[in-house]
Every structure is written in structure tokens, then in C-alpha cells.
Design a protein around this motif. Structure first.
Motif, PDB file in Angstrom:
ATOM      1  N   LYS A   1       0.834  -1.201   0.000  1.00  0.00           N
ATOM      2  CA  LYS A   1       0.000   0.000   0.000  1.00  0.00           C
ATOM      3  C   LYS A   1       0.867   1.250   0.000  1.00  0.00           C
ATOM      4  CE  LYS A   1      -3.633   2.395   2.597  1.00  0.00           C
ATOM      5  NZ  LYS A   1      -4.491   2.381   3.819  1.00  0.00           N
ATOM      6  N   ASN A   2       1.914   1.262   0.840  1.00  0.00           N
ATOM      7  CA  ASN A   2       2.848   2.396   0.871  1.00  0.00           C
ATOM      8  C   ASN A   2       3.481   2.617  -0.503  1.00  0.00           C
ATOM      9  OD1 ASN A   2       4.058   1.245   4.077  1.00  0.00           O
ATOM     10  ND2 ASN A   2       2.493   2.789   3.697  1.00  0.00           N
ATOM     11  N   ILE A   3       3.898   1.517  -1.109  1.00  0.00           N
ATOM     12  CA  ILE A   3       4.578   1.589  -2.408  1.00  0.00           C
ATOM     13  C   ILE A   3       3.646   2.141  -3.481  1.00  0.00           C
ATOM     14  CG2 ILE A   3       5.659   0.209  -4.238  1.00  0.00           C
ATOM     15  CD1 ILE A   3       6.612  -1.698  -1.956  1.00  0.00           C
ATOM     16  N   LEU A   4       2.413   1.670  -3.507  1.00  0.00           N
ATOM     17  CA  LEU A   4       1.445   2.139  -4.503  1.00  0.00           C
ATOM     18  C   LEU A   4       1.180   3.638  -4.356  1.00  0.00           C
ATOM     19  CD1 LEU A   4      -1.156  -0.772  -4.616  1.00  0.00           C
ATOM     20  CD2 LEU A   4       0.342  -0.018  -6.470  1.00  0.00           C
ATOM     21  N   GLU A   5       1.112   4.101  -3.127  1.00  0.00           N
ATOM     22  CA  GLU A   5       0.883   5.530  -2.897  1.00  0.00           C
ATOM     23  C   GLU A   5       2.019   6.367  -3.478  1.00  0.00           C
ATOM     24  OE1 GLU A   5       0.407   5.836   1.300  1.00  0.00           O
ATOM     25  OE2 GLU A   5      -1.682   5.165   1.296  1.00  0.00           O
TER      26      GLU A   5
ATOM     27  N   THR B   1       4.381  -8.078  -7.368  1.00  0.00           N
ATOM     28  CA  THR B   1       4.265  -8.089  -8.827  1.00  0.00           C
ATOM     29  C   THR B   1       2.830  -8.334  -9.278  1.00  0.00           C
ATOM     30  OG1 THR B   1       4.979 -10.421  -8.817  1.00  0.00           O
ATOM     31  CG2 THR B   1       6.663  -8.749  -9.283  1.00  0.00           C
ATOM     32  N   LYS B   2       2.113  -9.216  -8.576  1.00  0.00           N
ATOM     33  CA  LYS B   2       0.717  -9.479  -8.942  1.00  0.00           C
ATOM     34  C   LYS B   2      -0.151  -8.248  -8.723  1.00  0.00           C
ATOM     35  CE  LYS B   2       0.894 -14.463  -8.069  1.00  0.00           C
ATOM     36  NZ  LYS B   2       0.463 -15.569  -7.157  1.00  0.00           N
ATOM     37  N   ILE B   3       0.044  -7.573  -7.603  1.00  0.00           N
ATOM     38  CA  ILE B   3      -0.770  -6.387  -7.303  1.00  0.00           C
ATOM     39  C   ILE B   3      -0.435  -5.237  -8.250  1.00  0.00           C
ATOM     40  CG2 ILE B   3      -1.220  -4.602  -5.577  1.00  0.00           C
ATOM     41  CD1 ILE B   3      -1.031  -6.795  -3.454  1.00  0.00           C
ATOM     42  N   LEU B   4       0.847  -5.056  -8.556  1.00  0.00           N
ATOM     43  CA  LEU B   4       1.233  -4.004  -9.485  1.00  0.00           C
ATOM     44  C   LEU B   4       0.619  -4.232 -10.862  1.00  0.00           C
ATOM     45  CD1 LEU B   4       4.986  -3.371  -8.588  1.00  0.00           C
ATOM     46  CD2 LEU B   4       3.056  -1.838  -8.211  1.00  0.00           C
ATOM     47  N   GLU B   5       0.568  -5.486 -11.290  1.00  0.00           N
ATOM     48  CA  GLU B   5      -0.061  -5.793 -12.585  1.00  0.00           C
ATOM     49  C   GLU B   5      -1.545  -5.467 -12.566  1.00  0.00           C
ATOM     50  OE1 GLU B   5       0.852  -9.829 -13.502  1.00  0.00           O
ATOM     51  OE2 GLU B   5       2.970  -9.421 -13.846  1.00  0.00           O
TER      52      GLU B   5
ATOM     53  N   TYR C   1       0.557  -1.843 -14.007  1.00  0.00           N
ATOM     54  CA  TYR C   1       1.990  -1.711 -14.216  1.00  0.00           C
ATOM     55  C   TYR C   1       2.583  -2.973 -14.854  1.00  0.00           C
ATOM     56  CZ  TYR C   1       1.736   2.317 -11.062  1.00  0.00           C
ATOM     57  OH  TYR C   1       1.420   3.517 -10.488  1.00  0.00           O
ATOM     58  N   GLN C   2       3.614  -2.784 -15.673  1.00  0.00           N
ATOM     59  CA  GLN C   2       4.429  -3.878 -16.185  1.00  0.00           C
ATOM     60  C   GLN C   2       5.633  -4.017 -15.267  1.00  0.00           C
ATOM     61  OE1 GLN C   2       4.651  -6.214 -18.784  1.00  0.00           O
ATOM     62  NE2 GLN C   2       6.616  -6.795 -17.875  1.00  0.00           N
ATOM     63  N   CYS C   3       5.908  -5.230 -14.781  1.00  0.00           N
ATOM     64  CA  CYS C   3       7.001  -5.442 -13.828  1.00  0.00           C
ATOM     65  C   CYS C   3       8.217  -6.081 -14.477  1.00  0.00           C
ATOM     66  CB  CYS C   3       6.530  -6.311 -12.662  1.00  0.00           C
ATOM     67  SG  CYS C   3       5.282  -5.539 -11.626  1.00  0.00           S
ATOM     68  N   GLN C   4       9.368  -5.658 -14.026  1.00  0.00           N
ATOM     69  CA  GLN C   4      10.644  -6.227 -14.441  1.00  0.00           C
ATOM     70  C   GLN C   4      11.490  -6.435 -13.192  1.00  0.00           C
ATOM     71  OE1 GLN C   4      12.956  -3.613 -16.943  1.00  0.00           O
ATOM     72  NE2 GLN C   4      14.692  -5.028 -17.113  1.00  0.00           N
TER      73      GLN C   4
END
Length: 217
Positions: free
Chosen positions: A73-77, A103-107, A111-114
């Protein structure tokens, strides 16, 4: 799930397949590989005395060992302050940690994750995450990490490094399933020449650390 984060910033990806892509970099703390030429040595040790507040990490204006545990949650903010939709999870060695959750939540959030990893640990992430494997001579990557990777980016300084490239690739049944990059270390001119000649000969690709030429983070 919380992750020990040294820094988060937006820039341009300067290496490998996604060179030139606007990206948000999430740099995790901790790495047991300890390469002599590493340019992020401040991420090697995850000491309790360097654990600071999230605000202090976000506001850092110079490289340091300071890090903070951050929730997804912190990261997404933090990420929502920026425009880039490509997220690079690096380190340190990011695969010391289970990256499946983030990675699942960012997708889900678009977002595209690397992940940039040395491959010494099992890679735990979403199926769609792009894996950039950068094998180091002092700690050989796991075979499972080699197979999971999408691109293999070899840091090159001398002929011994090239021999290591051939050694790693000799254990891959189908080299063509991977995109192979050679990357001269620290803009070394002799290494660059060696990489160019080898890439032409082997039909591999060259990675030149564009961000260093542009003098950006």
C-alpha cells in the motif's frame, strides 16, 4: 507483506531490452554477491541501525545505506505520484524476498514489472514479470533462474568474463529462447570494443548503460 526499500525513483531504463523506457525503480536492501565493480554497494548490508522512516527514505538526496520497511500500500501511494507504468524491482538482490505479492498487485494496478537479479535465489514473482538475469562470476546463478529469465545480461570487463558467458550458455538447451546481452562494465573502452565484436560475431545484443552516458540516475 513488507519489503526493505532503499530508494524509489522515476527515471529511464538504461539497460537491456527495455532501454529507453520510462520506469519507476524500486531498489531493495540486501545483497550477498558483493561484486567489486558494483555501483550500488550501499544496498549490500541490511542493518537494523539503518532502518529509518518511510519519509526519510523518500526524501533522501544522496546514496546511503538507509532503508525502510514498506507495505505494498505504501509503495502504490508513492508510485501514483509518477507517470511511468514500467516498474523495475532491483537491488541489492531483490530475489532474496518473495516478490509474488507485489508483482501481482502491481499488474492489477496497470503496471508492467521487471526484476533485475543475479539469479542466485529462486525467483518468486507473477508469470508475466519480465526477468533480467545478470549472472556474476563469484556466485553462479541457479539453473532454474536461468531458465525462467527472459533476457540474460552479462557484465563484461575482460576475456575471462566472456569465457564465463560461454560456460553459462553451454548449459542451456535452447539459447534462442533468451535474449542475450553483453554489457561493458563502467563504460570501459576495451570492454566495449570486445562486446561489440562478440555481439556481431554471435548475433547477440549490446547493452551500454544508457543512463550513465546521459548522467542520470
Amino acid at each position: 507483506m513488507h519489503y526493505p526499500i532503499n530508494e524509489i525513483f522515476q527515471s529511464i531504463q538504461g539497460e537491456g531490452y527495455y532501454t529507453g523506457t520510462p520506469a519507476i525503480f524500486i531498489r531493495l536492501q540486501g545483497c550477498p554477491v558483493h561484486c567489486d565493480w558494483c555501483d550500488t554497494k550501499y544496498t549490500w548490508i541490511r542493518a537494523d541501525q539503518d532502518n529509518v522512516s518511510i519519509k526519510e527514505v523518500i526524501n533522501k538526496n544522496k546514496f546511503s545505506r538507509k532503508w525502510s520497511f514498506m507495505s505494498i500500500k505504501n509503495i502504490l501511494e508513492i508510485l501514483k505520484k509518477w507517470t511511468a507504468k514500467h516498474v523495475v524491482i532491483s537491488g541489492g538482490e531483490p530475489c532474496l524476498y518473495n516478490l509474488s505479492y507485489i508483482t501481482k498487485i502491481l499488474e492489477i494496478e496497470g503496471y508492467q514489472c521487471q526484476i533485475e537479479t543475479s539469479g542466485i535465489e529462486n525467483i518468486k514473482c507473477s508469470l508475466n514479470t519480465w526477468i533480467t538475469l545478470s549472472p556474476k562470476q563469484n556466485k553462479r546463478p541457479l539453473y532454474e533462474s536461468i531458465i525462467r529469465s527472459n533476457e540474460i545480461k552479462f557484465p563484461i570487463l575482460n576475456k575471462e568474463d566472456l569465457l564465463y558467458v560461454y560456460d553459462i550458455l553451454s548449459n542451456i538447451r535452447d539459447e534462442k529462447k533468451h535474449i542475450i546481452y553483453l554489457q561493458p562494465i563502467n563504460q570501459n573502452k576495451q570492454a566495449l570494443k570486445m562486446c561489440i565484436n562478440t555481439c556481431i560475431k554471435k548475433n547477440w545484443k549490446l547493452s551500454v548503460q544508457l543512463h550513465k552516458y546521459l548522467r542520470i540516475q
